[in-house]
Design an enzyme around this catalytic site. Structure first.
Site, PDB file in Angstrom:
ATOM      1  N   ARG A 158     -25.523  -2.272   7.552  1.00  0.00           N
ATOM      2  CA  ARG A 158     -25.077  -3.674   7.142  1.00  0.00           C
ATOM      3  C   ARG A 158     -25.481  -4.646   8.379  1.00  0.00           C
ATOM      4  O   ARG A 158     -25.359  -5.839   8.187  1.00  0.00           O
ATOM      5  CB  ARG A 158     -23.633  -3.763   7.083  1.00  0.00           C
ATOM      6  CG  ARG A 158     -23.193  -2.858   5.740  1.00  0.00           C
ATOM      7  CD  ARG A 158     -21.877  -2.933   5.492  1.00  0.00           C
ATOM      8  NE  ARG A 158     -21.599  -4.201   4.493  1.00  0.00           N
ATOM      9  CZ  ARG A 158     -20.613  -4.258   4.048  1.00  0.00           C
ATOM     10  NH1 ARG A 158     -19.482  -3.820   4.452  1.00  0.00           N
ATOM     11  NH2 ARG A 158     -20.488  -5.404   3.164  1.00  0.00           N
TER      12      ARG A 158
ATOM     13  N   GLU B  48     -19.293  -5.823  10.194  1.00  0.00           N
ATOM     14  CA  GLU B  48     -20.034  -5.224  11.249  1.00  0.00           C
ATOM     15  C   GLU B  48     -21.259  -5.983  11.853  1.00  0.00           C
ATOM     16  O   GLU B  48     -21.343  -5.949  13.068  1.00  0.00           O
ATOM     17  CB  GLU B  48     -20.794  -4.034  10.346  1.00  0.00           C
ATOM     18  CG  GLU B  48     -19.954  -3.069   9.830  1.00  0.00           C
ATOM     19  CD  GLU B  48     -19.176  -3.246   8.422  1.00  0.00           C
ATOM     20  OE1 GLU B  48     -18.349  -2.293   8.051  1.00  0.00           O
ATOM     21  OE2 GLU B  48     -19.423  -4.287   8.166  1.00  0.00           O
TER      22      GLU B  48
ATOM     23  N   LYS C 127       0.843  -1.247   0.053  1.00  0.00           N
ATOM     24  CA  LYS C 127       0.077  -0.070  -0.013  1.00  0.00           C
ATOM     25  C   LYS C 127       0.769   1.328   0.079  1.00  0.00           C
ATOM     26  O   LYS C 127       1.713   1.347   0.729  1.00  0.00           O
ATOM     27  CB  LYS C 127      -0.936  -0.006   1.312  1.00  0.00           C
ATOM     28  CG  LYS C 127      -2.086   0.832   1.358  1.00  0.00           C
ATOM     29  CD  LYS C 127      -3.211   0.624   2.218  1.00  0.00           C
ATOM     30  CE  LYS C 127      -4.204   1.351   2.181  1.00  0.00           C
ATOM     31  NZ  LYS C 127      -5.283   1.035   3.381  1.00  0.00           N
TER      32      LYS C 127
END
Length: 632
Positions: free
Chosen positions: A394, A366, A282
């Site tokens: 969600r 979640e 990244k």
């Protein structure tokens, strides 16, 4: 002219040599840094996906062969090579390029996904559709930035693996991170795959020997492949994917275009479900991002491209929460914090540093976070679940049935509530009040400023007989507004001798209500302005205030259906109060990206537009003296 200017379609990439592709990768990184430095956006994930994206578009024929990115914020390079380079001048700005895949922008964008862990289910569905239609087309799903920690991925993999003849290539873009380092058992497994020294050392030795053997040919390549497979079985726990029935290729250097092309060609030829495991970094190629230990410049605002330093920002809502939860944690050892791969974005980094044993980052999961919090509450703790408002959508079933049904003391802290703007329709936190108001017994707090955020946070975590929630918007704090008096839990912010209108401003929209009151006064219309502080329960004092005014106007930063105005209107009807109510809220539609202030103005939630509407409503009532309730 550089190579970048000559690339407008994926087919342009196929004419380039690998040496030219390396030059192009550098140009793309320079372009990304310059573009994102002006507008803000997701920089780190895209710097790490440059070579990966180039290799994908050289092997697969988009859009005929769909390439799905999960999460969608790693699709900037995909946008560049599919003809949208010029759009980066207005990245995430009103009328400009979306920060996520957008079907309205290009036929190369099949899905508009910014919520993680969805692409494999889309891929499964597309592959099934192509099979039913008799079409031989490969579907590619690029899964990265922690998306594999989400449960939907594993539900989809279970189905994908069951169909050996459907061509699905799953590219695991393994940079070891979501926002910050990815956690959990899967992350440990992938780390072992890419870091096992014995594996790499033995493979290197074998490759060296074979490279000096004459007449290598296909047969020897197949032998090498077989040896490599055997070594992986012995030296690493690589069998995870193959135990599911998925062919596995990798780990592969995700910054080596030739190596990835070779793997993608093999995967495509196989004709069934294949995992291609690519290891990337990244922020790769931009030193400030590589050195940023927090999140490798995952999603900076505007910054100096020379240094990577963001421009100074005013103190935010998140920063206030971050400070206060640490103070509360010091006072109460039963307070624990949970988040879903967003430790830094939701302001829990300091709490985690102070109380590492009481902080739980569950990854992009979640639903699990909420039910795990329910278990913690059953065990005598008070969990504080911190997520962006949009991501609570969600886990609604878990809030309703696992927390609410058991009347458990779990507090939900919803950052980025209301209109968030830049990240587009999927990130606006405009549904949380409607969703949460369906949970019996829940208390929902809406602070209007920093002081009220601290006060209300303490109030909701003190509740021990049911769930609570507190929500606040993205960005800069508004000015502090002190109440002139309090009635029950309701703050009165402005009083008039003979008010014509009761303006009910929820949370940060109470400052808009005060501005509306000033504008109405210029039209000869007097107002009372209140901040209820809580959406639920509706305080009887607020019902009484509504009954004593000719007109009630509600202002909220939430969707109209099922929101604060609707909740108050129902409460008034239940109490036999017939005062007319005018609701000012977000219309029931998906909102395009842009600055928060622009969007609020566009949907009629500016002080000017609300004032115009209220003046018209007052005029429609006729003489206010005739409709003003009689107070005995």
């Amino acid at each position: 002219m550089g190579l970048l200017e000559s690339v407008n379609t994926p087919s342009d990439l196929r004419r380039l040599t690998h040496a030219e592709l390396r030059v192009l990768a550098r140009e793309i990184r320079d372009f990304l840094v310059q573009a994102v430095s002006r507008t803000g956006g997701h920089l780190g994930p895209n710097l790490g996906a440059v070579e990966l994206t180039l290799a994908l578009h050289r092997v697969f024929d988009s859009p005929s062969e769909p390439i799905l990115f999960d999460t969608g914020h790693q699709a900037y390079v995909h946008k560049i090579v599919t003809g949208r380079r010029d759009g980066f001048a207005l990245l995430r700005q009103k009328g400009g390029l979306s920060g996520y895949p957008s079907r309205a922008e290009s036929e190369h964008d099949w899905i508009e996904n910014s919520h993680a862990s969805t692409a494999l289910s889309y891929a499964d569905g597309l592959a099934k559709a192509f099979a039913v239609r008799g079409e031989k087309r490969t579907v590619v799903a690029v899964v990265g930035d922690g998306a594999l920690t989400g449960g939907m991925c594993w539900e989809a993999l279970n189905n994908i693996a069951a169909a050996k003849d459907r061509s699905i290539v799953i590219v695991v873009n393994d940079n070891g991170r979501s926002y910050s380092p990815t956690i959990g058992g899967l992350a440990v497994h992938l780390n072992m795959l890419r870091t096992n020294p014995n594996y790499e050392r033995v493979l290197a030795r074998i490759k060296d020997v074979l490279s000096r053997t004459p007449l290598v040919g296909e047969a020897l390549y197949d032998t090498l492949h077989g040896i490599k497979k055997g070594l992986k079985d012995v030296l690493t726990p690589q069998g995870l994917f193959e135990d599911l029935g998925l062919k596995y290729l990798g780990p592969i250097d995700g910054h080596d275009i030739a190596a990835m092309e070779s793997a993608f060609v093999q995967a495509k030829r196989f004709g069934g479900p294949v995992i291609v495991h690519c290891v990337t970094r990244k922020g790769y190629g931009y030193l400030p991002a590589e050195r940023d230990e927090v999140d490798h410049l995952h999603g900076p605002g505007a910054f100096d491209p020379r240094t990577g330093q963001e421009k100074p920002k005013p103190r935010s809502w998140t920063a206030v929460f971050a400070d206060e939860i640490v103070r509360i944690g010091a006072e109460r050892p039963d307070i624990v914090a949970l988040t879903a791969a967003m430790l830094h974005p939701v302001g829990l980094a300091d709490f985690a540093a102070a109380y590492p044993d009481r902080t739980f980052d569950v990854g992009i999961a979640e639903q699990h976070a909420v039910t795990s919090a329910a278990g913690m509450a059953m065990g005598g703790l008070h969990p504080v679940v911190c997520v962006y408002s949009t991501f609570l959508n969600r886990a609604f079933d878990q809030v309703l049935m696992d927390v609410g049904l058991h009347r458990l003391p779990v507090t939900f802290v919803l950052d980025r509530a209301g209109v968030t703007g830049d990240d587009g329709p999927s990130h606006n936190g405009m549904w949380d009040l409607a969703i949460l108001s369906l949970v019996p017994g829940i208390r929902i707090a809406l602070p209007r400023d920093a002081t009220r955020l601290r006060d209300l946070l303490r109030e909701v975590v003190a509740v021990d007989d049911g769930p609570t929630a507190i929500r606040f918007p993205k960005g800069e704090l508004p000015r502090e507004v002190e109440a002139v008096e309090r009635l029950g839990t309701v703050d009165v912010l402005r009083r008039s001798e003979e008010p014509d209108v009761l303006l009910v401003g929820y949370g940060p929209m109470s400052t808009t209500a005060l501005e509306v009151a000033d504008r109405l006064a210029a039209h000869g219309i007097e107002s009372t302005v209140v901040d209820p502080r809580y959406l639920l329960p509706v305080d009887p004092a607020l019902v009484t205030l509504c009954a004593t005014h000719p007109l009630v106007v509600t202002i909220e930063d939430n969707c109209r259906h099922g929101g604060a105005g609707t909740t108050l209107s129902l409460a008034l009807r239940d109490h036999g109060v017939d005062t007319p109510v005018r609701i000012h809220a977000i219309p029931q539609r998906y909102l395009a990206h842009g600055k928060r202030s622009q969007i609020l103005a566009d949907i009629g939630l500016s002080a000017q537009e609300i004032t115009r509407s209220v003046v018209e409503a007052v005029a429609s009532l006729g003489s206010l003296d005739e409709v003003r309730p009689v107070v005995e």
